[in-house]
Write a protein that holds these residues in place. Sequence first.
Motif, PDB file in Angstrom:
ATOM      1  N   VAL A 127      29.941 -44.058  11.288  1.00 42.49           N
ATOM      2  CA  VAL A 127      30.241 -43.424  12.577  1.00 42.49           C
ATOM      3  C   VAL A 127      31.741 -43.534  12.802  1.00 42.49           C
ATOM      4  CG1 VAL A 127      29.824 -43.423  15.055  1.00 42.49           C
ATOM      5  CG2 VAL A 127      27.974 -44.032  13.477  1.00 42.49           C
ATOM      6  N   ALA A 128      32.405 -42.394  12.855  1.00 43.23           N
ATOM      7  CA  ALA A 128      33.848 -42.350  13.101  1.00 43.23           C
ATOM      8  C   ALA A 128      34.080 -41.961  14.547  1.00 43.23           C
ATOM      9  CB  ALA A 128      34.512 -41.348  12.159  1.00 43.23           C
ATOM     10  N   LYS A 129      34.755 -42.844  15.292  1.00 44.92           N
ATOM     11  CA  LYS A 129      34.975 -42.627  16.722  1.00 44.92           C
ATOM     12  C   LYS A 129      36.464 -42.428  17.016  1.00 44.92           C
ATOM     13  CE  LYS A 129      30.988 -45.422  18.157  1.00 44.92           C
ATOM     14  NZ  LYS A 129      30.546 -46.571  18.972  1.00 44.92           N
ATOM     15  N   PRO A 130      36.780 -41.729  18.105  1.00 39.99           N
ATOM     16  CA  PRO A 130      38.188 -41.579  18.489  1.00 39.99           C
ATOM     17  C   PRO A 130      38.803 -42.939  18.794  1.00 39.99           C
ATOM     18  CG  PRO A 130      36.794 -40.027  19.685  1.00 39.99           C
ATOM     19  CD  PRO A 130      35.875 -40.997  19.005  1.00 39.99           C
ATOM     20  N   LYS A 131      40.077 -43.068  18.483  1.00 39.35           N
ATOM     21  CA  LYS A 131      40.780 -44.301  18.816  1.00 39.35           C
ATOM     22  C   LYS A 131      40.903 -44.447  20.325  1.00 39.35           C
ATOM     23  CE  LYS A 131      43.714 -45.010  14.763  1.00 39.35           C
ATOM     24  NZ  LYS A 131      45.123 -45.172  14.292  1.00 39.35           N
ATOM     25  N   THR A 132      40.890 -45.686  20.777  1.00 34.09           N
ATOM     26  CA  THR A 132      41.145 -45.922  22.190  1.00 34.09           C
ATOM     27  C   THR A 132      42.592 -45.565  22.492  1.00 34.09           C
ATOM     28  OG1 THR A 132      41.798 -48.208  21.752  1.00 34.09           O
ATOM     29  CG2 THR A 132      39.464 -47.799  22.257  1.00 34.09           C
ATOM     30  N   HIS A 133      42.906 -45.353  23.757  1.00 33.37           N
ATOM     31  CA  HIS A 133      44.248 -44.928  24.153  1.00 33.37           C
ATOM     32  C   HIS A 133      45.302 -45.930  23.698  1.00 33.37           C
ATOM     33  CE1 HIS A 133      47.304 -42.821  26.430  1.00 33.37           C
ATOM     34  NE2 HIS A 133      47.627 -43.947  27.068  1.00 33.37           N
ATOM     35  N   GLU A 134      44.958 -47.228  23.808  1.00 37.90           N
ATOM     36  CA  GLU A 134      45.927 -48.265  23.426  1.00 37.90           C
ATOM     37  C   GLU A 134      46.217 -48.222  21.932  1.00 37.90           C
ATOM     38  OE1 GLU A 134      43.188 -48.730  25.156  1.00 37.90           O
ATOM     39  OE2 GLU A 134      43.941 -49.262  27.155  1.00 37.90           O
ATOM     40  N   LYS A 135      45.182 -48.001  21.124  1.00 40.98           N
ATOM     41  CA  LYS A 135      45.375 -47.974  19.663  1.00 40.98           C
ATOM     42  C   LYS A 135      46.129 -46.741  19.230  1.00 40.98           C
ATOM     43  CE  LYS A 135      41.556 -50.938  18.290  1.00 40.98           C
ATOM     44  NZ  LYS A 135      40.338 -51.075  17.457  1.00 40.98           N
ATOM     45  N   GLN A 136      45.920 -45.608  19.936  1.00 41.93           N
ATOM     46  CA  GLN A 136      46.662 -44.386  19.617  1.00 41.93           C
ATOM     47  C   GLN A 136      48.144 -44.586  19.859  1.00 41.93           C
ATOM     48  OE1 GLN A 136      44.920 -41.207  21.879  1.00 41.93           O
ATOM     49  NE2 GLN A 136      43.168 -40.986  20.530  1.00 41.93           N
ATOM     50  N   GLU A 137      48.471 -45.246  20.990  1.00 44.06           N
ATOM     51  CA  GLU A 137      49.878 -45.498  21.284  1.00 44.06           C
ATOM     52  C   GLU A 137      50.485 -46.434  20.255  1.00 44.06           C
ATOM     53  OE1 GLU A 137      50.010 -46.974  25.271  1.00 44.06           O
ATOM     54  OE2 GLU A 137      50.150 -44.968  26.156  1.00 44.06           O
ATOM     55  N   SER A 138      49.712 -47.450  19.830  1.00 39.24           N
ATOM     56  CA  SER A 138      50.199 -48.428  18.861  1.00 39.24           C
ATOM     57  C   SER A 138      50.493 -47.771  17.525  1.00 39.24           C
ATOM     58  CB  SER A 138      49.179 -49.544  18.680  1.00 39.24           C
ATOM     59  OG  SER A 138      49.568 -50.424  17.666  1.00 39.24           O
TER      60      SER A 138
END
Length: 432
Positions: free
Chosen positions: A418-429
């Motif tokens: 299951v591939a899920k979208p990154k959380t907002h914090e991880k996207q920024e990181s």
Amino acid sequence: MEEIVLKGLEETIYHDKCENGLEIYIWVNKKVNTVKGSITYKIGSEDVEFKTGKTAHTVPFGTAHFLEHILCKNSDGTSLLQNFQALGYYANAATYAYKTVYEFLGSENLEKAMNLLLDATQEKEFVEDTFQSEKGPILEEARRNLDNASRDIMIELNKMTFKEYPNRMPGVGTIEDIKNISLEDLKLLYQMFYHPKNSFVVVTGNVNPREVIRWIKENQDKKKFPKYQNPVLKKYREPRKVVETYKEIETTLEMPKVFLNVKIPLKNLQEYDMNTILDATQVVLSSNFGTTSIFKEELMSKNLVATLGAYAGFEREYLLLQVVAKTKYPEEVIPLIKQKIYHLEILEKDIERKKKSEIANLVLGYEDPESVNDYISYSIAKFGHIWDNEKETVENLTIEKITDIMSKISMKEMAILVAKPKTHEKQESSLK
């Protein structure tokens, strides 16, 4: 010159062979203006361990891809692709798991383009400055892939499904792999595998086959090649079991996607040829998970999936069935897909409809020089020959034959990702 007649398709592929072992395949279409030419070397990104005689060799992952980049450069570091552009051709190169292809597409100066393609790949001088200057762009390509959703998913799925096969590693190599590649590694791979006996030329489009064969043979007769070392690629002993049955990852997606891989030993299906196995399983998957399937319509009517599809393919000694769904509700969709996989329907009306669709696609495919060239290259590099009875194979797919094939397939070994979208914090990181 030999004629390979494709049964039922009214198509002919002309085949010849140079004295040095280089194979030539030509398909003619007088209704088009374009011509595609390619040379394929039977060495790919996964071929990192091999033997010559009793001597074992190992190169880092990414070496074949690095070598492709070097061969697309002139000795002064300029792009070889510009040489093709000067002749009026678009040119490209690509490294796959099992082959490396150099190709051009255009309509004029074919003899010059053909000679350029052969000379550039067969008479390479390795320059330290070019090697060093190209390492930077290749490292940058690898860094870009670190946050690539398709790459992340493919690598994770392969790691879950296969324990020994080298498809568990990225084709371009890791950053560490690329840093460890030496000029000597490139030279070794080139000397071992870039030989006429390990390659073949495909020319498709509006051409005179006898003329093209003459040009290629004249080019080859002027050259001397060292004795072919006949390198033997490593054979892997892959366990039947998947490595991991379930996993969740976060990557750069907008909506979650579910992937189900079913790993099936081909040993169970030895009485059937590869084409029959692939056609039979693909027809069944399309009937159960395809665009017009009742199952897909049901899931979409309930807004459980945005897309759904299923595919069959080969990975060395295994048949791989894959179902892919884009869904906001993985926890609801996965049990439904698993239930469907365990209870696949084989309905004669669906099978006949899918067979007609497959045959129509086969016929239409032989209109485009690009797709025909790609298919010939794929068939020879992957299976060692051109399938001359594809239409016949599809036509002979009876409900009894398909049922027998599916009865020999166990759905037990399954890996679910299951591939899920990154959380907002991880996207920024990841952007830092």
